[in-house]
Scaffold this motif. Structure first.
Motif, PDB file in Angstrom:
ATOM      1  N   ARG A 188       2.075  31.297   3.325  1.00 39.53           N
ATOM      2  CA  ARG A 188       2.348  31.222   4.736  1.00 39.53           C
ATOM      3  C   ARG A 188       3.592  30.167   4.910  1.00 39.53           C
ATOM      4  NH1 ARG A 188      -3.532  30.471   5.628  1.00 39.53           N
ATOM      5  NH2 ARG A 188      -4.378  32.403   6.320  1.00 39.53           N
ATOM      6  N   ASP A 189       4.301  30.179   6.144  1.00 36.77           N
ATOM      7  CA  ASP A 189       5.528  29.427   6.316  1.00 36.77           C
ATOM      8  C   ASP A 189       5.129  27.982   6.252  1.00 36.77           C
ATOM      9  OD1 ASP A 189       7.024  31.459   6.318  1.00 36.77           O
ATOM     10  OD2 ASP A 189       6.762  31.770   8.318  1.00 36.77           O
ATOM     11  N   ARG A 190       3.677  27.455   6.595  1.00 29.72           N
ATOM     12  CA  ARG A 190       3.495  26.059   6.668  1.00 29.72           C
ATOM     13  C   ARG A 190       2.091  25.816   6.515  1.00 29.72           C
ATOM     14  NH1 ARG A 190       3.849  24.107  12.980  1.00 29.72           N
ATOM     15  NH2 ARG A 190       2.847  22.066  11.599  1.00 29.72           N
ATOM     16  N   GLY A 191       1.552  24.652   6.208  1.00 32.02           N
ATOM     17  CA  GLY A 191       0.316  24.121   6.324  1.00 32.02           C
ATOM     18  C   GLY A 191      -0.033  24.271   4.950  1.00 32.02           C
ATOM     19  N   ILE A 192      -1.504  24.505   4.668  1.00 34.61           N
ATOM     20  CA  ILE A 192      -2.306  24.443   3.696  1.00 34.61           C
ATOM     21  C   ILE A 192      -1.569  25.286   2.514  1.00 34.61           C
ATOM     22  CG2 ILE A 192      -4.371  24.812   2.314  1.00 34.61           C
ATOM     23  CD1 ILE A 192      -5.692  24.073   5.068  1.00 34.61           C
ATOM     24  N   HIS A 193      -1.211  26.458   2.890  1.00 38.70           N
ATOM     25  CA  HIS A 193      -1.008  27.657   2.177  1.00 38.70           C
ATOM     26  C   HIS A 193       0.623  27.878   2.205  1.00 38.70           C
ATOM     27  CE1 HIS A 193      -5.058  28.305   3.135  1.00 38.70           C
ATOM     28  NE2 HIS A 193      -5.337  28.144   1.762  1.00 38.70           N
ATOM     29  N   ASP A 194       1.357  26.772   2.538  1.00 39.86           N
ATOM     30  CA  ASP A 194       2.895  26.824   2.265  1.00 39.86           C
ATOM     31  C   ASP A 194       3.416  27.278   1.075  1.00 39.86           C
ATOM     32  OD1 ASP A 194       5.425  26.202   2.195  1.00 39.86           O
ATOM     33  OD2 ASP A 194       5.539  24.453   3.669  1.00 39.86           O
ATOM     34  N   ARG A 195       4.136  28.437   1.226  1.00 39.64           N
ATOM     35  CA  ARG A 195       4.424  29.099  -0.125  1.00 39.64           C
ATOM     36  C   ARG A 195       5.587  28.256  -0.684  1.00 39.64           C
ATOM     37  NH1 ARG A 195       6.051  32.360   4.282  1.00 39.64           N
ATOM     38  NH2 ARG A 195       4.724  34.178   3.539  1.00 39.64           N
ATOM     39  N   THR A 196       5.823  26.988  -0.318  1.00 42.25           N
ATOM     40  CA  THR A 196       6.623  26.139  -1.085  1.00 42.25           C
ATOM     41  C   THR A 196       5.876  25.353  -1.769  1.00 42.25           C
ATOM     42  OG1 THR A 196       7.043  24.669   0.379  1.00 42.25           O
ATOM     43  CG2 THR A 196       8.697  26.458   0.421  1.00 42.25           C
ATOM     44  N   HIS A 197       4.544  25.195  -1.882  1.00 38.24           N
ATOM     45  CA  HIS A 197       3.734  24.274  -2.490  1.00 38.24           C
ATOM     46  C   HIS A 197       3.445  24.612  -3.918  1.00 38.24           C
ATOM     47  CE1 HIS A 197       1.351  22.603   1.398  1.00 38.24           C
ATOM     48  NE2 HIS A 197       2.362  22.445   1.218  1.00 38.24           N
ATOM     49  N   LEU A 198       3.634  23.736  -4.669  1.00 38.17           N
ATOM     50  CA  LEU A 198       3.554  24.116  -6.166  1.00 38.17           C
ATOM     51  C   LEU A 198       2.282  23.473  -6.606  1.00 38.17           C
ATOM     52  CD1 LEU A 198       7.251  22.636  -7.358  1.00 38.17           C
ATOM     53  CD2 LEU A 198       6.367  25.092  -6.869  1.00 38.17           C
TER      54      LEU A 198
ATOM     55  N   CYS B 141       0.734  -1.392   0.085  1.00 43.16           N
ATOM     56  CA  CYS B 141      -0.038  -0.085   0.072  1.00 43.16           C
ATOM     57  C   CYS B 141       0.954   1.451  -0.122  1.00 43.16           C
ATOM     58  CB  CYS B 141      -1.033  -0.004   1.069  1.00 43.16           C
ATOM     59  SG  CYS B 141      -0.124   0.228   2.931  1.00 43.16           S
ATOM     60  N   LEU B 142       0.187   2.337  -0.515  1.00 46.07           N
ATOM     61  CA  LEU B 142       0.760   3.459  -0.559  1.00 46.07           C
ATOM     62  C   LEU B 142       0.111   4.441   0.247  1.00 46.07           C
ATOM     63  CD1 LEU B 142       2.617   5.314  -3.440  1.00 46.07           C
ATOM     64  CD2 LEU B 142       1.179   6.607  -2.191  1.00 46.07           C
ATOM     65  N   ILE B 143       0.701   5.373   1.232  1.00 47.22           N
ATOM     66  CA  ILE B 143      -0.063   6.222   2.227  1.00 47.22           C
ATOM     67  C   ILE B 143       0.367   7.452   1.894  1.00 47.22           C
ATOM     68  CG2 ILE B 143      -0.601   6.892   4.690  1.00 47.22           C
ATOM     69  CD1 ILE B 143       0.383   4.073   5.308  1.00 47.22           C
ATOM     70  N   THR B 144      -0.803   8.384   1.384  1.00 49.89           N
ATOM     71  CA  THR B 144      -0.643   9.863   1.239  1.00 49.89           C
ATOM     72  C   THR B 144      -1.253  10.771   2.600  1.00 49.89           C
ATOM     73  OG1 THR B 144      -2.503  10.217  -0.059  1.00 49.89           O
ATOM     74  CG2 THR B 144      -0.361   9.612  -1.060  1.00 49.89           C
ATOM     75  N   SER B 145      -0.614  11.926   2.689  1.00 51.93           N
ATOM     76  CA  SER B 145      -1.409  12.795   3.306  1.00 51.93           C
ATOM     77  C   SER B 145      -1.072  14.105   2.468  1.00 51.93           C
ATOM     78  CB  SER B 145      -0.675  12.978   4.793  1.00 51.93           C
ATOM     79  OG  SER B 145      -0.975  14.422   5.387  1.00 51.93           O
ATOM     80  N   ILE B 146      -2.228  14.672   2.206  1.00 54.07           N
ATOM     81  CA  ILE B 146      -2.279  15.911   1.258  1.00 54.07           C
ATOM     82  C   ILE B 146      -2.939  16.919   2.068  1.00 54.07           C
ATOM     83  CG2 ILE B 146      -2.724  16.619  -1.237  1.00 54.07           C
ATOM     84  CD1 ILE B 146      -2.169  13.976  -2.173  1.00 54.07           C
ATOM     85  N   PRO B 147      -2.741  18.353   2.034  1.00 48.60           N
ATOM     86  CA  PRO B 147      -3.647  19.577   2.471  1.00 48.60           C
ATOM     87  C   PRO B 147      -4.528  19.773   1.544  1.00 48.60           C
ATOM     88  CG  PRO B 147      -1.406  20.402   1.699  1.00 48.60           C
ATOM     89  CD  PRO B 147      -1.252  18.716   1.729  1.00 48.60           C
TER      90      PRO B 147
END
Length: 233
Positions: free
Chosen positions: A155-165, A129-135
């Motif tokens: 933001r620096d973390r969480g749903i709107h982390d600025r590093t999210h693509l 199995c493959l387990i994912t956690s996605i905001p």
């Protein structure tokens, strides 16, 4: 060896990228023997994996050399690199198959998550199995920021982390898994009215019913297995 109280400084320093994820580990089958933790951070989740599956062999993959140095104390093997690097995927293929592959808050950081997920799905053992956690970008906080404040909430973390693509709602997650040749066998959700405030969990649970469910969910967790094609292959 688990990261205990003496590692509080490490937890604070890498807050948001190295914390243990008991919610993810609860999705692991106890009989797992080979586990790949993609984006393993400082290895705190890997320490929990060992507690759940005592006979497990854990391989960690982490792009940060500094975090990987800490994770090396928690895993059997550590690979430093990005999961969307072809050479890294090749190195992982040489280690396959895996009973469990963990991608906890990883896919949203990739420009092209689909080919990576397809490659990882092909590295699962039969019945693995493959387990994912996605905001969940459909969370109430997105609507407040865009609708009321008129700005994207970087933001620096969480749903709107600025590093999210990439950004996902539940249907996007299910579509991504299906396109990668996976089917969900379990779904769980983390809920809060305000993502960063744990005390809003109580309020979120009061509102946790259709049609508000998607607005109080800030994270979707899925356990996936490989889809069986018409030939049963």
């Amino acid at each position: 060896m688990a990261l205990g109280a003496g590692n509080g400084g490490l937890r604070n320093r890498f807050r948001g990228y190295s914390g243990a994820r008991p919610d993810v580990v609860r999705l692991l089958p106890a009989e797992a023997r080979r586990v790949l933790d993609v984006g393993c951070g400082a290895g705190m989740t890997a320490a929990l994996v060992r507690e759940r599956c005592p006979a497990v062999h854990v391989i960690g993959l982490e792009p940060s050399e500094e975090l990987a140095a800490h994770a090396a104390k928690q895993v059997d093997e550590i690979i430093v690199g990005r999961v969307d690097d072809d050479s890294v995927l090749g190195a992982l293929a040489a280690q396959a198959p895996f009973d469990v592959i963990i991608c906890a808050d990883v896919l949203e950081h990739l420009a092209e998550p689909l080919p990576v997920l397809q490659a990882l799905a092909g590295q699962l053992s039969p019945g693995g199995c493959l387990i994912t956690s996605i905001p969940n970008v459909r969370h109430l906080s997105t609507f407040i920021a865009l609708g009321l404040l008129g700005t994207w909430p970087a933001r620096d973390r969480g749903i709107h982390d600025r590093t999210h693509l990439r950004f996902f709602a539940r249907r996007d997650i299910l579509r991504l898994g299906a396109e990668a040749g996976l089917k969900p066998s379990c779904e769980r959700r983390n809920v809060r009215l305000i993502e960063s405030k744990a005390w809003t969990l109580v309020l979120a649970k009061v509102m946790d019913f259709w049609p508000l469910r998607g607005f109080v969910t800030f994270q979707y967790l899925h356990r996936w297995t490989r889809a069986v094609d018409e030939r049963g292959a």
